[in-house]
Design an enzyme around this catalytic site. Structure first.
Site, mmCIF file in Angstrom:
data_model
loop_
_atom_site.group_PDB
_atom_site.id
_atom_site.type_symbol
_atom_site.label_atom_id
_atom_site.label_comp_id
_atom_site.label_asym_id
_atom_site.label_seq_id
_atom_site.Cartn_x
_atom_site.Cartn_y
_atom_site.Cartn_z
ATOM 1 N N GLU A 41 22.390 -29.407 -60.423
ATOM 2 C CA GLU A 41 22.551 -30.529 -59.504
ATOM 3 C C GLU A 41 21.237 -31.313 -59.413
ATOM 4 O O GLU A 41 20.144 -30.718 -59.360
ATOM 5 C CB GLU A 41 22.933 -29.975 -58.124
ATOM 6 C CG GLU A 41 23.040 -30.985 -57.008
ATOM 7 C CD GLU A 41 23.311 -30.335 -55.654
ATOM 8 O OE1 GLU A 41 23.759 -31.043 -54.736
ATOM 9 O OE2 GLU A 41 23.069 -29.112 -55.518
ATOM 10 N N LYS A 108 30.133 -35.597 -55.683
ATOM 11 C CA LYS A 108 30.224 -34.507 -54.726
ATOM 12 C C LYS A 108 31.041 -34.919 -53.508
ATOM 13 O O LYS A 108 30.820 -35.985 -52.926
ATOM 14 C CB LYS A 108 28.808 -34.085 -54.294
ATOM 15 C CG LYS A 108 28.731 -32.819 -53.446
ATOM 16 C CD LYS A 108 27.271 -32.425 -53.266
ATOM 17 C CE LYS A 108 27.091 -31.134 -52.498
ATOM 18 N NZ LYS A 108 25.665 -30.738 -52.417
ATOM 19 N N CYS A 144 27.762 -27.912 -56.064
ATOM 20 C CA CYS A 144 27.230 -27.052 -54.999
ATOM 21 C C CYS A 144 28.212 -26.795 -53.855
ATOM 22 O O CYS A 144 29.154 -26.028 -54.010
ATOM 23 C CB CYS A 144 25.923 -27.634 -54.489
ATOM 24 S SG CYS A 144 24.806 -26.388 -53.763
#
Length: 316
Positions: A41, A108, A144
């Site tokens: 990330e 995300k 994540c």
């Protein structure tokens, strides 16, 4: 299919230095037979970018993104970066490029906004869970915190994903001293592989960054909780097979590159032996969500009390 996971230590806010490192490692991975090279990330920027995020954001038509796509000729890559959209929204994204072609950037969806995490302060949320096919496999990409929300992995497997690619920035003690990020991520990666019968490729980073050091002068005095503190990213990138077994594990706290082989035979074997999803019905899930979220807001009678629990407001 041979996968390379590059556990890098990005230089905070130095896009050009990080870009050069990513491109060099894509070439090196291809030379070692990797058909896909995965990076953590925000591999192009570092994590604690603070108010500098617009300075290091890249549009999909930028020369830097084109350079990454060009570097993937003969292989593929997933690279974390800050994306600026045409409408000037900013996203914590993961670029997907295959054989010189830019496919898309996964944005995300679940942005943390607690403790040292201030992503919702700077970034917009994604709106979809796309998948892509490459080399005979179906891939779903996550960033994540997305993997901490089970609905998102489920949306991947309903689209027949064989492989999860999870790119993360996980640091020691970022969730407090009583919580082990290392143990938690190992559990999460293994859980989804075992339950869904998929490969899980998890790329974490290493190095240290100081939370709050990139903020304007005086901000830490205005917001005492932002007093600078240094966090160490622990690495430990891994590749998990559909049985929940680790087939590759990177070192802790050091830059590393690990390789693993994906096998359609193992995918098939696991799904024959343990067909957990055989009778899964996403239409049932959809109907139940419709019932839960959009039912009439009426007071239940005593006879119906066991079937009606909360008002719609409780799910907001």
């Amino acid at each position: 299919m041979r996968i390379a996971v590059c556990q890098t230590s990005p230089v905070l806010l130095d896009v050009q230095a990080n870009l050069a490192d990513v491109i060099e490692k894509i070439h090196a991975g291809r030379e070692q037979g990797a058909e896909m090279v995965v990076f953590p990330e925000l591999a192009l920027t570092g994590y604690f970018v603070g108010h500098h995020y617009p300075k290091v954001a890249l549009r999909m038509d930028s020369k830097e993104i084109r350079q990454i796509a060009e570097a993937t000729r003969g292989t593929a890559a997933v690279v974390g970066f800050i994306e600026e959209s045409l409408s000037m929204n900013f996203y914590n994204s993961a670029l997907v490029a295959v054989d010189g072609e830019l496919l898309f950037a996964y944005r995300k969806l679940n942005l943390p906004n607690y403790g040292v995490f201030e992503e919702r302060k700077y970034f917009s949320s994604g709106k979809r869970v796309p998948v892509f096919r490459y080399g005979g496999y179906c891939f779903a990409v996550y960033v994540c915190n997305d993997l901490w929300h089970p609905s998102l992995p489920y949306l991947g497997v309903t689209q027949k994903a064989d492989v999860f690619i999870t790119v993360i920035n996980s640091s020691k003690e970022s969730m407090g001293e009583g919580f082990s990020n290392i143990e938690s991520w190992e559990t999460i990666n293994t859980f989804y592989s075992r339950i869904f019968g998929i490969y899980n490729i998890c790329a974490n980073r290493v190095g240290s960054e100081t939370f709050g050091e990139c903020e304007p002068a005086g901000l830490s005095m205005e917001f005492p909780h932002q007093v600078p503190k240094t966090y160490r990213f622990w690495g430990g990138s891994e590749i998990i097979n559909p049985y929940g077994q680790r087939i590759a594990k990177a070192r802790l706290y050091e830059e590393d590159i690990v390789f693993g082989e994906l096998s359609r035979e193992i995918l098939r074997e696991k799904r024959v032996q343990l067909p957990y999803l055989r009778n899964d019905d996403p239409y049932f899930t959809h109907r139940e969500l419709q019932r839960i979220l959009f039912r009439k807001l009426t007071t239940p009678s005593p006879l119906k009390a066991n079937y009606t629990c909360h008002r719609r407001d409780d799910h907001a």
